[in-house]
Design an enzyme around this catalytic site. Structure first.
Site, mmCIF file in Angstrom:
data_model
loop_
_atom_site.group_PDB
_atom_site.id
_atom_site.type_symbol
_atom_site.label_atom_id
_atom_site.label_comp_id
_atom_site.label_asym_id
_atom_site.label_seq_id
_atom_site.Cartn_x
_atom_site.Cartn_y
_atom_site.Cartn_z
ATOM 1 N N GLU A 88 -0.371 -39.030 24.667
ATOM 2 C CA GLU A 88 -1.302 -38.025 25.398
ATOM 3 C C GLU A 88 -1.805 -37.556 23.410
ATOM 4 O OE1 GLU A 88 1.374 -39.287 26.459
ATOM 5 O OE2 GLU A 88 0.668 -39.275 28.836
ATOM 6 N N LYS A 139 -1.707 -31.692 42.867
ATOM 7 C CA LYS A 139 -1.343 -32.131 42.896
ATOM 8 C C LYS A 139 -2.406 -32.781 44.718
ATOM 9 C CE LYS A 139 0.094 -37.741 43.921
ATOM 10 N NZ LYS A 139 1.452 -38.685 43.595
ATOM 11 N N MET A 161 2.586 -34.549 -0.017
ATOM 12 C CA MET A 161 2.570 -32.801 -0.552
ATOM 13 C C MET A 161 4.263 -32.304 -0.169
ATOM 14 S SD MET A 161 0.253 -30.764 -1.042
ATOM 15 C CE MET A 161 -1.647 -30.881 -0.425
ATOM 16 N N PHE A 184 10.109 -33.572 40.002
ATOM 17 C CA PHE A 184 10.275 -34.212 39.036
ATOM 18 C C PHE A 184 8.709 -34.020 38.406
ATOM 19 C CE2 PHE A 184 8.499 -38.275 37.750
ATOM 20 C CZ PHE A 184 9.602 -39.708 36.719
ATOM 21 N N GLN A 185 9.005 -33.678 37.469
ATOM 22 C CA GLN A 185 7.775 -33.939 36.173
ATOM 23 C C GLN A 185 6.872 -32.760 36.426
ATOM 24 O OE1 GLN A 185 5.866 -37.224 36.247
ATOM 25 N NE2 GLN A 185 6.922 -38.235 34.944
HETATM 26 C C1 LIG Z 1 3.211 -32.681 12.775
HETATM 27 C C2 LIG Z 1 3.627 -32.226 11.190
HETATM 28 N N1 LIG Z 1 5.039 -32.283 10.570
HETATM 29 C C3 LIG Z 1 4.851 -32.192 9.385
HETATM 30 C C4 LIG Z 1 4.702 -31.060 8.701
HETATM 31 C C5 LIG Z 1 4.312 -30.865 7.103
HETATM 32 N N2 LIG Z 1 3.596 -31.242 5.994
HETATM 33 C C6 LIG Z 1 2.556 -31.169 5.853
HETATM 34 S S1 LIG Z 1 2.065 -32.539 4.928
HETATM 35 C C7 LIG Z 1 3.138 -33.305 5.155
HETATM 36 C C8 LIG Z 1 3.379 -34.248 3.807
HETATM 37 C C9 LIG Z 1 2.170 -35.653 4.218
HETATM 38 O O1 LIG Z 1 3.063 -37.032 4.041
HETATM 39 P P1 LIG Z 1 1.129 -38.113 4.068
HETATM 40 O O2 LIG Z 1 0.980 -38.399 5.675
HETATM 41 O O3 LIG Z 1 2.625 -39.316 3.606
HETATM 42 O O4 LIG Z 1 0.434 -37.393 3.035
HETATM 43 P P2 LIG Z 1 0.648 -37.293 1.178
HETATM 44 O O5 LIG Z 1 0.435 -35.430 1.476
HETATM 45 O O6 LIG Z 1 1.634 -37.969 1.082
HETATM 46 O O7 LIG Z 1 -0.988 -37.538 1.331
HETATM 47 C C10 LIG Z 1 4.014 -32.868 5.645
HETATM 48 C C11 LIG Z 1 5.514 -33.287 5.976
HETATM 49 C C12 LIG Z 1 2.486 -31.018 9.251
HETATM 50 N N3 LIG Z 1 1.702 -30.521 8.336
HETATM 51 N N4 LIG Z 1 2.652 -31.998 10.715
#
Ligand SMILES: Cc1ncc(C[n+]2csc(CCOP(=O)(O)OP(=O)(O)O)c2C)c(N)n1
Lengths: 178, 594
Positions: free
Chosen positions: B63, B175, B498, B125-126
């Site tokens: 979803e 529902k 990042m 449920f749900q």
């Molecule tokens: C759902 C979610 N979890 C954690 C983060 C924290 N976060 C920001 S950038 C990042 C790393 C992203 O890694 P990747 O997809 O490999 O991209 P890159 O930075 O290597 O280009 C994280 C964990 C986030 N923004 N969103």
């Protein structure tokens, strides 16, 4: 050490649509933005489509402006007015059960009279008093009763209405709707 | 006259429907062509009439995917996206897209199933308090309590989602009121011609005196900058902005949400400001004496340390949301209104006053900006010697150079997102689909699918990180099954890049829990298992041929696994909480900075 100034009270009078969940929307908005609600009173108005929420908050004016703007973004909020304490009539209701043994009972009854309260329940050693008025009057009464022993105390949130304009003829003020 | 047991026959005036039918018909009335979703018990009665409806339903695999697809659709088309899911876990799965749409002002309508009215509150449920959970992350939400209300609630939902400051609206449907077997689902069809929302009246026209004040401030300014935000895109104000900037001869910065709102190819475009903005965009805002803020919200990623942000600048701030005015920075001229309408009025006034000739001489400022631009361009260095690693920026650069001009670019969140916004040249609004406010990893793949569904004739590329990709990649199964040929470029740096960058700069290179094996999963095989074409690219030489091959495939999704340098960092950078004056320039971006 300089005394810490009490935080400023602001009274917001919020007209909302009379729909399920509106109070939750309003109160969760305060919670979400980490603002504390000091007191809250809600009831339907004379128009069944709307309810009025009176909220007292302790914030500086700048965050208050942000709060009212955020509140106004709620789809069910119709109107918001800030009521300045000087230009509004503010009331609160208190129910107070106080120790009133034979030796002190007379004094308590006398003080209730001075404050224009009403004794609404009488026990062997206690009295329950109903008192309404401006919050400061209730504070004073509460202070005085503490000496006798407060058994239980309950205060409602504040309700408020803007004071009527004095310059304009009274009839016009009364005739105004909404 | 009418006998008690002889009800007047109203069949010719009123059509009897059940709530489920009414819900689908209401969506049709709103012009909905496509919806994204996944059925379940509570919403099943609404899924049934879809068989008889012209609305296309796209069956997602999770979803969260449905929500981001609806967002991608809205980003790319400007029309509201629609998602429908069942109660409980389905509703909680769509919470992230709702919050994402809220922060980026994306118009979406989400319909969730709910347990029957009588079971609400029993921990059935749900059952899930969807309204409670989503209250603070939707523009509005509503639990429908009667089948007869359905058309009204749907009409209101679309109205609220798309007007004023756009945003997500959720409709929770028990529902029983949609289930044809339940008498509570019976309703007489009607379509409300108008909406009656006494508390909802967005101000669209800016105050004329304020607009005059704005024109006066501009006419006094020696170092103005237009600070354009996502509101430009949402209100369709790009053309107006183009006209205004040309008329005034004032440079424009486009925030992360506004990339494409003003063409990067235009000499007045400075590109992105903020934490990873380019030196000129950041510094010109810092040195400006006036910020003409249009549909932007002084996000902390733009301002850096607020107290040190653009210290000499007066502020004109135009926003349709009054709560944005004065929220972060006090405006000298605050204007509540639709940014397009306000710009159009402003243009008229500037014209009346003599247009560009009425503006002060700003040669010095323009020359200063040009000097910064020459000195500190966004740059990277791709080596071609043996052992030189493939640079992520190079991949994006080649992607841009080898795709049609109106290509829609989607991204995940992380380094690849920042490089995309820095290096891609955006020339049109609604071609940059991205999660700015919430920064949602896993956004790119489903958003690209939604964008492609909304703009089937355009090329849609997603640039994704290897971390992000693993969060929602399964939606490529949806794309394959539904023949939605999106193209995904994974910039596989083997890290949560990042986060690694922050650990490198601020945690003494203590790389805790950020390593992702570059080979696990095997992205090429994974893509193929999902019905896509998979490719792997390891050398700079292979980049363009792979992109060209991907562009030539239009009957299925394509995934390219670009094996890029793990050590590459995003520069410039303003560390979180620091002043924009303390911008750190990267090795390739010239001297200056810190
Ligand atoms: C759902 C979610 N979890 C954690 C983060 C924290 N976060 C920001 S950038 C990042 C790393 C992203 O890694 P990747 O997809 O490999 O991209 P890159 O930075 O290597 O280009 C994280 C964990 C986030 N923004 N969103």
């Amino acid at each position: 050490m300089a005394p810490i100034a009490p935080p400023p009270h602001h009274i917001l009078s919020v007209l909302v649509e009379n729909k399920a969940g509106v109070l939750a929307r309003v109160s969760s908005l305060f919670a979400r933005r980490a603002y504390n609600i000091y007191s809250l009173a809600v009831a339907p108005t004379d128009d069944e489509r709307y309810s009025r929420i009176t909220i007292v908050v302790d914030v500086e004016s700048a965050p208050l402006e942000q709060i009212t703007k955020q509140l106004f973004k709620l789809v069910n909020v119709v109107k918001i007015s800030e009521l300045s304490p000087d230009e509004s009539v503010v009331r609160e209701l208190m129910l107070c059960t106080v120790r009133a043994e034979p030796g002190t009972r007379g004094q308590v009854i006398e003080l209730v009279g001075v404050f224009e309260g009403r004794i609404v329940d009488v026990g062997h050693n206690d009295l329950t008093v109903e008192l309404s008025g401006p919050p400061s009057k209730l504070d004073d009464f509460e202070d005085l009763m503490r000496a006798y022993g407060i058994v239980e105390l309950q205060r409602t949130g504040r309700v408020a209405l803007a004071k009527l304009e004095r310059e304009v003829p009274r009839l016009r003020s009364l005739g105004r709707v909404g | 006259m009418c006998f008690p047991d002889q009800e007047p026959d109203r069949s010719h005036t009123a059509m009897k429907l059940n709530g489920g039918q009414a819900l689908i018909k209401s969506l049709e009335m709103e012009g909905v062509e496509v919806m994204f979703g996944l059925p379940g018990g509570a919403i099943l009665p609404v899924y049934d009439p879809i068989i008889d409806s012209p609305i296309r339903h796209i069956l997602v695999r999770h979803e969260q995917g449905a929500g981001h697809m609806a967002e991608g659709y809205a980003h790319a088309t400007g029309r509201p996206g629609v998602a429908m899911v069942t109660s409980g876990p389905a509703a909680t799965n769509i919470v992230t897209p709702l919050c994402d749409a809220m922060l980026d002002s994306v118009p979406i309508v989400v319909i969730t199933g709910q347990v029957p009215s009588a079971a609400i509150g029993t921990d059935a449920f749900q059952e899930c308090d969807t309204i409670g959970i989503t209250r603070s992350i939707t523009k509005h939400n509503e639990l429908v309590t009667s089948a007869q209300d359905i058309p009204r609630v749907v009409r209101e939902a679309f109205h609220i989602a798309t007007t004023g400051r756009p945003g997500p609206v959720l409709i929770d449907v028990p529902k029983d009121i949609v289930d044809p077997r339940n008498p509570r689902s019976a309703m007489e069809w009607y379509w409300p011609e108008s909406v009656d929302l006494p508390g909802y009246k967005p101000t669209t026209q800016g105050h004329p005196r304020k607009i005059r004040d704005a024109a006066a401030l501009i006419a006094e300014s020696r170092r103005p900058v237009i600070y354009a935000g996502g509101g430009i895109v949402r209100s369709g104000a790009s053309e107006a902005l183009f006209e205004l900037a040309n008329l005034l001869g004032v440079h424009v910065v486009t925030t992360l949400m506004a990339r494409g709102a003003f063409p990067d190819s235009h000499p007045l475009c400075l590109g992105m400001p903020g934490m990873h903005g380019n030196y000129t965009a950041v510094t010109s805002m810092q040195q400006a004496d006036l910020l003409i803020t249009l549909g932007a919200r002084f996000d902390d990623r733009v301002t850096g340390k607020v107290s040190a942000f653009a210290p000499h600048a007066k502020i004109i701030h135009v926003d349709i949301d009054p709560a944005e005015l004065g929220k972060v920075r006090r405006a000298d001229v605050p204007i509540v209104g639709d940014v397009r309408l306000v710009i159009e009025e402003l243009i008229k006034i500037v014209r009346e006053q003599g247009g560009r000739d009425s503006q002060p001489d700003r040669h010095e400022w323009d020359a200063q900006i040009d000097a910064w631009r020459d000195r500190h361009p966004i740059a990277y260095e791709q080596g071609w010697d043996e052992g030189d690693k493939l640079k992520p920026q190079f991949c994006i650069d080649m992607l841009r150079q080898n795709t049609p001009d109106d290509t829609i670019l989607c991204s995940g969140v992380g380094q690849h997102q920042m490089w995309s916004s820095q290096i891609w040249k955006f020339d049109r609004p609604n071609t940059w689909v991205n999660s700015g406010g919430l920064g949602t990893m896993g956004f790119a793949v489903p958003a690209a699918i939604g964008a492609k569904v909304g703009q089937p004739t355009k090329t849609v590329w997603a640039v994704d990180g290897d971390g992000c990709f693993q969060m929602t990649a399964q939606e490529l199964v949806t794309a394959s099954a539904e023949r939605i040929p999106v193209k995904i470029a994974i910039l596989n740096n083997a890290y949560l890049g990042m986060v690694r960058q922050w650990q490198e700069l601020f945690y003494e290179e203590r790389y805790s829990e950020v390593y992702l094996s570059p080979d696990l999963p095997d992205y090429k095989m994974w893509a193929e298992a999902m019905g896509c074409v998979g490719m792997r690219v390891e050398h700079p030489d292979e980049v363009v041929p792979a992109i060209e091959k991907a562009n030539s495939i239009d009957d299925r999704p394509v995934v390219i696994d670009f094996r890029v340098d793990s050590e590459e960092k995003v520069y410039p950078m303003v560390p979180a909480g620091a002043s924009n004056d303390d911008i750190i320039l990267g090795p390739a971006q010239g001297p200056g900075g810190h």
